[in-house]
Design a protein around this motif. Structure first.
Motif, short mmCIF file in Angstrom:
data_model
loop_
_atom_site.label_atom_id
_atom_site.label_comp_id
_atom_site.label_asym_id
_atom_site.label_seq_id
_atom_site.Cartn_x
_atom_site.Cartn_y
_atom_site.Cartn_z
N ASP A 62 0.85 -1.19 0.00
CA ASP A 62 0.00 0.00 0.00
C ASP A 62 0.89 1.25 0.00
O ASP A 62 1.12 1.88 1.02
N LEU A 63 1.35 1.61 -1.18
CA LEU A 63 2.38 2.64 -1.30
C LEU A 63 1.92 4.00 -0.78
O LEU A 63 2.69 4.72 -0.17
N ASP A 64 0.65 4.35 -1.03
CA ASP A 64 0.19 5.66 -0.54
C ASP A 64 -0.43 5.54 0.86
O ASP A 64 -0.96 6.52 1.39
N GLN A 65 -0.35 4.34 1.46
CA GLN A 65 -0.79 4.10 2.83
C GLN A 65 -2.19 4.61 3.13
O GLN A 65 -2.43 5.20 4.18
N ASN A 66 -3.12 4.39 2.20
CA ASN A 66 -4.49 4.83 2.44
C ASN A 66 -5.37 3.67 2.91
O ASN A 66 -6.58 3.78 2.97
N GLY A 67 -4.73 2.52 3.20
CA GLY A 67 -5.49 1.39 3.72
C GLY A 67 -6.21 0.59 2.65
O GLY A 67 -6.96 -0.34 2.96
N GLU A 68 -6.00 0.94 1.40
CA GLU A 68 -6.61 0.22 0.29
C GLU A 68 -5.57 -0.04 -0.79
O GLU A 68 -4.60 0.70 -0.91
N LEU A 69 -5.80 -1.10 -1.54
CA LEU A 69 -4.87 -1.41 -2.63
C LEU A 69 -5.53 -1.15 -3.98
O LEU A 69 -6.59 -1.70 -4.27
N THR A 70 -4.91 -0.30 -4.77
CA THR A 70 -5.34 -0.16 -6.15
C THR A 70 -4.93 -1.42 -6.88
O THR A 70 -4.14 -2.23 -6.37
N TYR A 71 -5.39 -1.58 -8.10
CA TYR A 71 -5.00 -2.76 -8.87
C TYR A 71 -3.48 -2.84 -9.00
O TYR A 71 -2.89 -3.90 -8.85
N LYS A 72 -2.87 -1.72 -9.25
CA LYS A 72 -1.41 -1.68 -9.42
C LYS A 72 -0.70 -2.14 -8.13
O LYS A 72 0.26 -2.91 -8.18
N GLU A 73 -1.20 -1.68 -7.00
CA GLU A 73 -0.61 -2.08 -5.72
C GLU A 73 -0.88 -3.56 -5.45
O GLU A 73 0.00 -4.30 -4.99
N PHE A 74 -2.10 -3.98 -5.74
CA PHE A 74 -2.50 -5.37 -5.51
C PHE A 74 -1.62 -6.32 -6.31
O PHE A 74 -1.19 -7.37 -5.82
N LYS A 75 -1.37 -5.94 -7.55
CA LYS A 75 -0.61 -6.83 -8.44
C LYS A 75 0.76 -7.17 -7.88
O LYS A 75 1.29 -8.26 -8.10
N GLU A 76 1.33 -6.24 -7.11
CA GLU A 76 2.65 -6.48 -6.52
C GLU A 76 2.61 -7.54 -5.43
O GLU A 76 3.64 -8.05 -5.02
#
Ligand SMILES: [Ca+2]
Ligand SMILES: [Ca+2]
Ligand SMILES: [Ca+2]
Length: 141
Positions: A62-76
């Motif tokens: 969660d790179l922007d640390q907002n407690g949610e994963l975007t697809y891009k973050e999830f893929k990692e």
């Protein structure tokens, strides 16, 4: 701690932050990795232990640390064969709110599904050494 204990600890924490694929790449013995994943130290890697690990992984992804994963973050957070289906998985588990991101409950829902359907092939509620080794084999394709 002696030097080799320190080095093992350093390798493990690096492996943790990079996700489970790093356990294999860094040559962490499966026995050591399983002991590490066994958060409540009862000798078994249960679904709960696995989700504990995923919470840490989610925090890293969660790179922007907002407690949610975007697809891009999830893929990692997914590796190997699971990555081929990452988009379908993301859409299937993105049930709440329908924003283009997964909250922690959705993310853990996905990982529980993976654990129950793909990792724990004996369906005994625990990730065995054999199952862990098979998972690592699947990651190295
Ligand atoms: Ca356990
Ligand atoms: Ca995020
Ligand atoms: Ca099992």
């Amino acid at each position: 701690m002696n030097r080799s204990t320190v080095m093992a600890a350093v390798a493990l924490s690096a492996a943790l932050s990079a996700g489970s694929v790093a356990f294999a790449q860094m040559g962490v013995a499966p026995e050591v990795a399983l002991r590490f994943l066994d958060a409540d130290k009862d000798g078994k890697v249960s679904l709960n232990d696995w989700l504990n690990f995923q919470v840490t992984k989610m925090a890293e992804a969660d790179l922007d640390q907002n407690g949610e994963l975007t697809y891009k973050e999830f893929k990692e957070t997914v590796q190997g064969r699971a990555r081929d289906n990452a988009e379908q998985s993301f859409n299937a588990f993105n049930r709440e709110g329908r924003q283009r991101s997964l909250n922690q409950r959705e993310f853990l829902g996905y990982n529980a599904y993976v654990f129950n359907n793909f990792l724990d092939t004996t369906k005994d509620g625990a990730l065995s050494l054999e199952e862990y080794t098979k998972m690592m084999g699947g990651l190295r394709k």
